[in-house]
Write an enzyme that holds these catalytic residues in place. Sequence first.
Site, PDB file in Angstrom:
ATOM      1  N   GLU A   1       9.038  -2.602   2.381  1.00  0.00           N
ATOM      2  CA  GLU A   1       9.672  -2.612   3.709  1.00  0.00           C
ATOM      3  C   GLU A   1       8.697  -2.173   4.811  1.00  0.00           C
ATOM      4  O   GLU A   1       8.696  -2.747   5.900  1.00  0.00           O
ATOM      5  CB  GLU A   1      10.891  -1.685   3.706  1.00  0.00           C
ATOM      6  CG  GLU A   1      11.742  -1.888   4.945  1.00  0.00           C
ATOM      7  CD  GLU A   1      12.852  -0.846   5.072  1.00  0.00           C
ATOM      8  OE1 GLU A   1      13.395  -0.746   6.159  1.00  0.00           O
ATOM      9  OE2 GLU A   1      13.143  -0.149   4.085  1.00  0.00           O
ATOM     10  N   ASP A   2       7.878  -1.159   4.514  1.00  0.00           N
ATOM     11  CA  ASP A   2       7.074  -0.538   5.581  1.00  0.00           C
ATOM     12  C   ASP A   2       5.613  -0.955   5.618  1.00  0.00           C
ATOM     13  O   ASP A   2       4.883  -0.560   6.515  1.00  0.00           O
ATOM     14  CB  ASP A   2       7.148   0.998   5.449  1.00  0.00           C
ATOM     15  CG  ASP A   2       8.547   1.515   5.723  1.00  0.00           C
ATOM     16  OD1 ASP A   2       9.341   0.735   6.268  1.00  0.00           O
ATOM     17  OD2 ASP A   2       8.846   2.674   5.392  1.00  0.00           O
TER      18      ASP A   2
END
Length: 758
Positions: free
Chosen positions: A94-95
Amino acid sequence: MEMDEEMMREAADDQLINGAFQKLLDTYLSSRHRKKVDIITMAFNFARQAHKGVRRLSGEPYIMHPIAVAQIACEEVGLGSTSICAALLHDVVEDTDYTTEDIENIFGPKIAQIVDGLTKISGGIFGEQASAQAENFKKLLLTMSEDIRVILIKICDRLHNMRTLESQPANKQYKIAGETLYIYAPLANRLGLNKVKTELENLSFQYEHPEEYASIKEKLASTHAKRHELFDEFTAPIEVELQKMGIHYEIKERVKSPYSIWSKMQNKHVSFDEIYDILAVRIIFTPNNRDEEINECFNIYVAISKIYKSHPDRLRDWLSHPKANGYQALHVTLMSHQGRWIEVQIRSDRMNEIAEQGLAAHWKYKEGENDDDEYTEDEAELNEWLRTIKEILDDPQPDAMDFLDAIKLNLFASEIFVFTPKGEIKTMPTGCTALDFAFSIHTFLGSHCIGAKVNHKLVPLSHKLQSGDQIEILTSKSQHVQPSWINFVSTAKAKAKIQAILRRNNRDLQKQGEELFAEFCKKNNIDNVLAAADKLTEFHESRNRDEFYQSLGDKTILLGEKDIDELQGKDGTKKGWRKLVPFLGRDKKKKDGASEQQPELFVVPEKFNRKKPIFITDDNITQYKFKHCCHPIPGDDVLGFIDGRHQIEIHKRACPVAAKLKASFGNRILDAKWDMHKKLFFDATIHIQGIDRVGMLLDISQIISNQMSVNIHRLTITTDDGIFDGSIELRVHDREDVKNIMTNLKKIEDLKDVTQIM
């Protein structure tokens, strides 16, 4: 110089990170899982590199969060290497620039699948109308039905976020705490994670109601010595008896958590001193023979019920039929020598571990399985629950809030056991009806159900089932689903099926309504049909556009002049605004009949700072909407919610409507504070009960009117056999006035119970 500082900071970070990871490894190595240290170390190094240079709001290196989540997964939920790796990697996709494919290539398909599940829950872009949180929740449940570890790690992630919530602004705290109480605590409970559930509830409570949390903590601390003395006196003869029986045991004190005490105070309208089950006793024993552990529980019960008298109606047996979340124990309530009922929970060490760690603990007791990599789904009850959720997901609800409610119906593990005509046992939620049972067997059976025989007696569809009932469903081909059925079913499955069938039946009506509306727009030269429909949906207080069209189709809404005025923006201020504002008067000296100008409701501008609190003052109170769901008055813990018209509603933080809003529209929550100076008056209702006597009414009115100079708006009292019951409606400035009045009323002789109606 700056270079030296940077190097020192990096060195300190490295020390912190390495220490946390070493602690994780030590915890893992002391567990019963296979020792796969290499893959865990590889996952740690990969995540550390991926998150390098990033910090959390608290200022610590970002990698500390995945390590903490992995630590919780290992230490508190008892998961193994696959889950620990997935927890370490849960934010990487996600990051950072890494993809699920990268994770699969390095760590294999299983870890990649769990990480992918965790990423799906967090990410995603939704339409304007969709509630992001409910959509996330759908994804969470879809993924969870593939691998239960996704949800277990997500709960660990949420627990760490709650433990570090103080670095967030207040509006974010209410959003996160609200959705924790609404979604994650019931999920943890349903999966048997009792310790985690309790901590999530207490942390949410601490942030939403800090003063009440501090007050209960302080009261628990001040009554600790007295409670411990009661515990010692109560357990001394039990210990003597258990030693005589040659049982290996330990006795623990269980103190009710601040959140559950507060919940009981709210639900039962009682004070802290009136809660008698704050203390419970837990007997945890190691059986001499695993096959005999249920018998040993009953032997202990028989022995201790000879010492103390047991309460006949409060024996809870979850031994032969564990709760759906795996919980097994025998609960018995005994009368202590001090005249207090005390609950005793009897469970084996295995049952205790399952009670604390939930389903993960089941894996530890499976014969020949020492690896958590292959999760075998043989928990029949859990699978039944996951199947129900899948069915709800297969028929998507048009309204995200309805969806959350439907799932919540199934989250609680309170249940009864009923029998089919052939004697098969079925687990159903408490409060379910004959119709719920019919739908739980088959949709056809439910939709054609005309009644049932319970214990061979004919009963209607709405008949509530009790534990131990034997039930036979009666059907007829001419029977069809009725709209009224939705009012008396209580299971998510039955509700979802009934709604799906009704929606199919309603599509024709919707189509007719849509055509009628198109004609109406054409006739009145309205171009944007969808925007007009949305505006009138809100105007007629329909839940969504489809419901509005349906109301047009079945003629419950008839379009007319008022609708044209609404669409053309005439009379923009809403009539009846006074209903939305719970204050009574700005100035008592105002002449009767003098009308104030209607206030403009505050409209939230586009660049509004949502992190800052809004202050409700004597002058601007009319700019906010006060909804009738919870009647907040100054002194209540409140929050703001930006509605569809960009106006601000004020709710109590504990309001059930606000609970849904926090979970579903978290980014629209605002921190709200009171800045009032006892100028305005608000409605408050106090409930009183006591022994009827001459002069009681006089005493009550003297305290309120003479002593405290408060205006009684209405006083209603009924008496029955010497007992009176009544309510007093008052005009007060704030919550403090209510507390003072209640304190003084409690001093009246024979007035036994004084509670505030929320």
